[in-house]
Design an enzyme around this catalytic site. Structure first.
Site, PDB file in Angstrom:
ATOM      1  N   ARG A  92       1.180   7.349  -6.606  1.00 47.40           N
ATOM      2  CA  ARG A  92       0.478   8.049  -7.327  1.00 47.40           C
ATOM      3  C   ARG A  92       1.083   9.312  -7.216  1.00 47.40           C
ATOM      4  O   ARG A  92       0.032  10.535  -7.039  1.00 47.40           O
ATOM      5  CB  ARG A  92      -0.412   7.506  -6.528  1.00 47.40           C
ATOM      6  CG  ARG A  92      -1.248   6.592  -7.149  1.00 47.40           C
ATOM      7  CD  ARG A  92      -2.919   6.034  -6.640  1.00 47.40           C
ATOM      8  NE  ARG A  92      -3.039   5.741  -4.963  1.00 47.40           N
ATOM      9  CZ  ARG A  92      -2.653   4.246  -4.701  1.00 47.40           C
ATOM     10  NH1 ARG A  92      -2.590   3.350  -5.631  1.00 47.40           N
ATOM     11  NH2 ARG A  92      -2.818   4.814  -3.320  1.00 47.40           N
TER      12      ARG A  92
ATOM     13  N   VAL B 270      14.478   6.414  14.597  1.00 47.43           N
ATOM     14  CA  VAL B 270      15.415   7.391  14.247  1.00 47.43           C
ATOM     15  C   VAL B 270      14.958   7.588  12.804  1.00 47.43           C
ATOM     16  O   VAL B 270      14.022   7.633  12.346  1.00 47.43           O
ATOM     17  CB  VAL B 270      16.045   5.392  13.175  1.00 47.43           C
ATOM     18  CG1 VAL B 270      17.338   5.613  12.717  1.00 47.43           C
ATOM     19  CG2 VAL B 270      16.630   4.717  15.160  1.00 47.43           C
TER      20      VAL B 270
ATOM     21  N   THR C 120       9.885   6.018  13.445  1.00 44.83           N
ATOM     22  CA  THR C 120      10.335   5.311  14.052  1.00 44.83           C
ATOM     23  C   THR C 120      11.085   6.241  15.607  1.00 44.83           C
ATOM     24  O   THR C 120      11.313   7.401  14.576  1.00 44.83           O
ATOM     25  CB  THR C 120      11.346   4.548  14.104  1.00 44.83           C
ATOM     26  OG1 THR C 120      12.783   4.356  13.139  1.00 44.83           O
ATOM     27  CG2 THR C 120      10.286   3.309  13.034  1.00 44.83           C
TER      28      THR C 120
ATOM     29  N   CYS D 190      -5.824 -13.104   4.344  1.00 43.49           N
ATOM     30  CA  CYS D 190      -7.017 -13.146   5.225  1.00 43.49           C
ATOM     31  C   CYS D 190      -8.204 -14.674   4.430  1.00 43.49           C
ATOM     32  O   CYS D 190      -8.263 -15.089   5.296  1.00 43.49           O
ATOM     33  CB  CYS D 190      -7.810 -12.299   5.458  1.00 43.49           C
ATOM     34  SG  CYS D 190      -7.330 -10.694   6.495  1.00 43.49           S
TER      35      CYS D 190
ATOM     36  N   THR E  46       0.419  -1.393  -0.208  1.00 42.51           N
ATOM     37  CA  THR E  46      -0.353   0.253   0.449  1.00 42.51           C
ATOM     38  C   THR E  46       1.199   0.909   0.028  1.00 42.51           C
ATOM     39  O   THR E  46       0.392   2.120  -0.819  1.00 42.51           O
ATOM     40  CB  THR E  46      -0.681   0.179   1.024  1.00 42.51           C
ATOM     41  OG1 THR E  46      -1.711  -1.227   0.742  1.00 42.51           O
ATOM     42  CG2 THR E  46      -1.405   1.237   0.750  1.00 42.51           C
TER      43      THR E  46
ATOM     44  N   TYR F 128      10.852   4.605   9.119  1.00 39.48           N
ATOM     45  CA  TYR F 128       9.191   4.081   9.540  1.00 39.48           C
ATOM     46  C   TYR F 128       8.746   2.975   9.252  1.00 39.48           C
ATOM     47  O   TYR F 128       9.599   2.133   8.648  1.00 39.48           O
ATOM     48  CB  TYR F 128       8.002   4.907   7.828  1.00 39.48           C
ATOM     49  CG  TYR F 128       8.635   6.517   7.826  1.00 39.48           C
ATOM     50  CD1 TYR F 128       7.602   7.379   8.318  1.00 39.48           C
ATOM     51  CD2 TYR F 128       9.593   6.500   6.486  1.00 39.48           C
ATOM     52  CE1 TYR F 128       8.341   8.740   7.726  1.00 39.48           C
ATOM     53  CE2 TYR F 128       9.570   7.904   6.597  1.00 39.48           C
ATOM     54  CZ  TYR F 128       9.050   9.152   7.024  1.00 39.48           C
ATOM     55  OH  TYR F 128       9.036  10.109   7.114  1.00 39.48           O
TER      56      TYR F 128
END
Length: 562
Positions: free
Chosen positions: A21, A274, A272, A42, A14, A278
């Site tokens: 985009r 640091v 995060t 799932c 994602t 992320y």
């Protein structure tokens, strides 16, 4: 700008596509250890059972499809083994060729997911013992089922994965046993609501070992699942599904701040500790929407949202993750089970002064064919009327009502305001008083003092010495088929003519099948000066919880079982 993403699936994939985009010229590379970059995790149990027939249906996107459309470099079978935050490089191991190399980044996103918990038990390396987390795991289990045709299976763990695989194997004719250390399945439910799940599974032939503790495995003529203080269970296959833990090997290695369960600590921008690193998905610690406490919530919805938020912030937008309350839903045969927010147990453990209502409305207008009963439990805070959570078990319309309540929680609505929601109505879909509205009406009655209630776990504490009146207002036939000891029977329609038989100086505890006729009876009695208490959930709910009866499908408008 060069962005490297470690891990695909919900969060990583994602983030990658959102980045493209927003920035047509960014250089985006995703390293995924498995062979699948974006798959329907799932849906994995349903491939095992043959509900999803084609394995290609599990693959939402391929490296080629994402590469062609978004010009993103998707590298499967590539494992990132180290990070140098100072140099802004990652060490990559090509699992196909063995080549090890470094890749630089401007921004790094960690989306490593979670790994199945595998306790260090004797015999756990047996080839008949499986976990289920990836497409490769699914293919391995499906192949085993097709080739070996197991007749017996043990699920160790009673969460979503264990239950979904149990259902699918059961539908294939496999005799399934679920072993669960706690005394109930599904920790997203309170015990009383979980009994509806227990009863359904038992009715389908699935054996439950609740409170069972697996201590090892032993291969004899077949695989023996060894239990503490109990007989071993023979099995042709075993699925370990006792939960997942955040996959934070890399995070620990480079000294990222870790929180509860070893999850990666992030702020609401998914940053995060640091700079320029992320993290998203099952590996991160988030805020619980209801309590604002730290939580680890391993669900696809939060991971997808977090991936979008990371991409926004990397590209200069200002996006914030507002937390999760763990809204979830599961199909179990013809039954649907859904929950959101806090359970009653969680509210109690958090020290919140709460109240709850239990009701069993029909999925749509009872006069229109096909209406089916659902059992709803809504928990709210007494002092503020804040909605804390909800649980619903039923056959039709369950997910719709759960989502409405989840939305109400997110909007900060009071529990009494559920009655004011303007919800779509036509006989095939709902009632003029939707089940969510009905929950709001009940809460308003309680909080305004019109109704006082008592619950199934208080029944045994009621005195049987004549100091209170215990009244069952169902029909004589219903009463004869089963009732709670000590309760006398006066049907609601005969109550006014027999009211002089009751002692006005004694509190009256009133019961019916669903809670509706007993509520009407309480209003009649209150109008005559009696002190009344209505039984929450009715005798039907009491039987479900205490006597392990199945949730019925149909009832009359008055609450009587059909």
């Amino acid at each position: 700008m060069k962005v490297v993403i470690v891990g695909g699936v919900a969060g990583g994939a994602t983030a990658a596509t959102r980045l493209r985009r927003l920035d047509e010229h960014a250089q985006i590379t995703v390293f995924e250890r498995s062979g699948y970059i974006s798959y329907a995790n799932c849906g994995l149990p349903y491939y095992i059972g043959g509900v999803i027939e084609d394995k290609e249906e599990l693959t939402l996107q391929t490296p080629e499809s994402i590469g062609n459309r978004f010009r993103i470099d998707m590298k499967v079978h590539h494992e990132v083994t180290d990070i140098n935050a100072e140099k802004k490089t990652v060490t990559v191991h090509n699992l196909d060729t063995g080549k090890v190399y470094e890749e630089s980044y401007d921004k790094l996103i960690l989306s490593p997911g979670a790994r199945p918990v595998m306790p260090n038990l004797p015999g756990i390396e047996n080839e008949k013992i499986f976990t289920l987390r990836t497409v490769e795991d699914t293919l391995k289990i499906r192949s085993f089922v097709e080739e070996k045709k197991p007749k017996t299976a043990v699920m160790v763990g009673g969460g979503f994965i264990g239950l979904e695989v149990a259902e699918n194997l059961c539908d294939l004719g496999v005799k399934v046993t679920i072993v669960q250390r706690p005394k109930q399945l599904m920790n997203t439910l309170d015990y009383d609501m979980a009994t509806l799940v227990h009863n359904k599974l038992r009715s389908k032939g699935i054996s439950l070992k609740l409170g069972g503790d697996v201590i090892g495995f032993e291969e004899k003529e077949d695989l023996q699942v060894l239990l503490k203080d109990d007989e071993p269970i023979p099995a042709d296959m075993v699925l370990m599904a006792i939960g997942v833990s955040p996959e934070t090997t890399l995070a620990k290695k480079i000294g990222l701040e870790l929180g509860i369960k070893g999850a990666i600590v992030v702020n609401d921008k998914m940053e995060t500790s640091v700079p320029d690193i992320y993290a998203v998905g099952d590996a991160v610690q988030v805020k619980h929407t209801v309590t604002q406490n730290n939580a680890v919530i391993s669900l696809a919805g939060p991971a997808n949202k977090q991936g979008r938020i990371v991409a926004d912030n990397i590209c200069g937008l200002d996006s914030h993750y507002k937390g999760s309350m763990g809204s979830s839903v599961i199909k179990l045969f013809d039954m649907t089970v859904a929950s959101t927010g806090l359970t009653e147990k969680a509210a109690k453990d958090a020290g919140i002064q709460y109240e709850r209502v239990v009701l069993s409305p029909a999925s749509h207008a009872s006069y229109y064919p096909g209406a089916k009963v659902m059992t709803m439990k809504v928990v709210y805070e007494k002092s503020t009327l804040k909605i804390l959570g909800a649980q619903i078990v039923g056959y039709d319309g369950v997910d719709k009502r759960l989502d409405v309540i989840a939305t109400a929680i997110s909007a900060g609505m009071k529990a009494t305001e559920l009655k004011d929601l303007d919800l779509a109505y036509a006989p095939p879909y709902s009632s003029a008083k939707d089940p969510v509205n009905m929950a709001g009406f009940m809460i308003e009655n309680i909080e305004s003092g019109i109704v006082k209630q008592f619950h199934y776990d208080e029944l045994d504490k009621l005195p049987r010495d004549g100091s209170v009146t215990l009244l069952d207002t169902r029909t004589q036939g219903e009463y004869a088929r089963g009732h709670v000891d000590g309760f006398i029977n006066i049907p609601v329609d005969d109550l006014r003519e027999n009211i002089d038989k009751l002692d006005k100086s004694k509190p009256v505890y009133v019961m019916c099948q669903s809670g509706l006729r007993s509520y009407i009876s309480c209003r009649i009695l209150s109008g005559e000066g009696f002190d009344c208490y209505n039984f929450s959930g009715g005798y039907r709910f009491y039987e479900n919880v205490m006597r392990e009866t199945n949730l019925i499908e149909k009832s009359y408008p008055c609450g009587m079982d059909k």
